[in-house]
Each structure stands twice: as structure tokens, then as C-alpha cells.
Design a protein around this motif. Structure first.
Motif, mmCIF file in Angstrom:
data_model
loop_
_atom_site.group_PDB
_atom_site.id
_atom_site.type_symbol
_atom_site.label_atom_id
_atom_site.label_comp_id
_atom_site.label_asym_id
_atom_site.label_seq_id
_atom_site.Cartn_x
_atom_site.Cartn_y
_atom_site.Cartn_z
ATOM 1 N N ASP A 125 -7.445 -17.668 4.199
ATOM 2 C CA ASP A 125 -7.021 -16.909 3.026
ATOM 3 C C ASP A 125 -8.240 -16.367 2.283
ATOM 4 O O ASP A 125 -9.315 -16.940 2.317
ATOM 5 C CB ASP A 125 -6.162 -17.766 2.102
ATOM 6 C CG ASP A 125 -6.926 -18.953 1.566
ATOM 7 O OD1 ASP A 125 -7.471 -18.837 0.453
ATOM 8 O OD2 ASP A 125 -6.988 -19.993 2.255
ATOM 9 N N MET A 126 -8.025 -15.245 1.628
ATOM 10 C CA MET A 126 -9.116 -14.568 0.927
ATOM 11 C C MET A 126 -9.606 -15.370 -0.276
ATOM 12 O O MET A 126 -10.780 -15.308 -0.619
ATOM 13 C CB MET A 126 -8.690 -13.165 0.497
ATOM 14 C CG MET A 126 -8.501 -12.207 1.658
ATOM 15 S SD MET A 126 -9.978 -11.985 2.686
ATOM 16 C CE MET A 126 -10.958 -10.945 1.624
ATOM 17 N N LEU B 23 -9.719 -11.264 8.413
ATOM 18 C CA LEU B 23 -8.548 -11.520 7.578
ATOM 19 C C LEU B 23 -7.910 -10.209 7.103
ATOM 20 O O LEU B 23 -6.689 -10.103 7.061
ATOM 21 C CB LEU B 23 -8.917 -12.396 6.380
ATOM 22 C CG LEU B 23 -9.223 -13.859 6.700
ATOM 23 C CD1 LEU B 23 -9.709 -14.580 5.446
ATOM 24 C CD2 LEU B 23 -8.033 -14.561 7.301
ATOM 25 N N ARG B 24 -8.740 -9.252 6.752
ATOM 26 C CA ARG B 24 -8.208 -7.961 6.315
ATOM 27 C C ARG B 24 -7.442 -7.277 7.442
ATOM 28 O O ARG B 24 -6.387 -6.684 7.218
ATOM 29 C CB ARG B 24 -9.343 -7.056 5.820
ATOM 30 C CG ARG B 24 -9.834 -7.431 4.452
ATOM 31 C CD ARG B 24 -10.848 -6.408 3.933
ATOM 32 N NE ARG B 24 -11.651 -7.012 2.910
ATOM 33 C CZ ARG B 24 -12.922 -7.386 3.054
ATOM 34 N NH1 ARG B 24 -13.573 -7.188 4.182
ATOM 35 N NH2 ARG B 24 -13.572 -7.945 2.063
ATOM 36 N N SER B 25 -7.972 -7.353 8.660
ATOM 37 C CA SER B 25 -7.283 -6.713 9.783
ATOM 38 C C SER B 25 -5.973 -7.418 10.099
ATOM 39 O O SER B 25 -5.015 -6.793 10.523
ATOM 40 C CB SER B 25 -8.187 -6.652 11.021
ATOM 41 O OG SER B 25 -8.381 -7.927 11.571
ATOM 42 N N GLN B 26 -5.898 -8.730 9.873
ATOM 43 C CA GLN B 26 -4.642 -9.455 10.063
ATOM 44 C C GLN B 26 -3.607 -9.014 9.033
ATOM 45 O O GLN B 26 -2.423 -8.935 9.336
ATOM 46 C CB GLN B 26 -4.866 -10.960 9.952
ATOM 47 C CG GLN B 26 -5.618 -11.549 11.093
ATOM 48 C CD GLN B 26 -5.958 -13.032 10.881
ATOM 49 O OE1 GLN B 26 -5.578 -13.614 9.880
ATOM 50 N NE2 GLN B 26 -6.689 -13.604 11.805
#
Length: 74
Positions: free
Chosen positions: A37-38, A68-71
């Protein structure tokens, strides 16, 4: 890292120090790879910036952020 008889059940139970102050780079890499998580990722970046400012750790964190951003885009 403090000596404790209890081990975290999953990666989210790791403190920032446990993630980023591990005794070798493989453990640090693995702990960064398990960030899901971010919020945790941002906390790790802030911790690293306040403390050691190790470029390899910051690069790993940046790479994980991209993952994470691409997910999130999927």
C-alpha cells in the motif's frame, strides 16, 4: 533492530526500522517488495529521508511505488 521473541505474522506488522534497518540488503529488498500500500510506502520513504538517506533503498522504494501505481491502473 530490537531482540524479541515474537515475530511479525505478516509484512504489515513490520516497523519502519525493521523494514529498512535489516542486517543485509536482501532482507531490505524483500521487505520493500512486500509493501502493498502507498501509505506504508510513503512512511518508509519519509523514514529513509529522515535517517540514512541511502540511495539504493530510495531507488527500491521508488521502483515499488511504480509497481503499486501500475497495479492500481489495472
Amino acid at each position: 533492530m530490537s531482540d524479541t521473541s515474537e515475530h511479525p505474522r505478516n509484512s504489515s506488522d513490520l516497523s519502519l526500522a525493521q523494514r529498512l534497518e535489516a542486517p543485509n540488503t536482501r532482507l531490505i529488498d524483500a521487505s520493500i517488495a512486500t509493501i502493498n500500500d502507498m501509505k506504508t510506502l510513503r512512511a518508509c520513504i519519509a523514514y529513509e529521508n529522515q535517517h540514512q538517506q541511502r540511495v539504493p533503498n530510495l531507488r527500491q522504494l521508488e521502483k515499488r511505488a511504480s509497481e503499486l501505481r501500475s497495479q492500481d491502473d489495472d
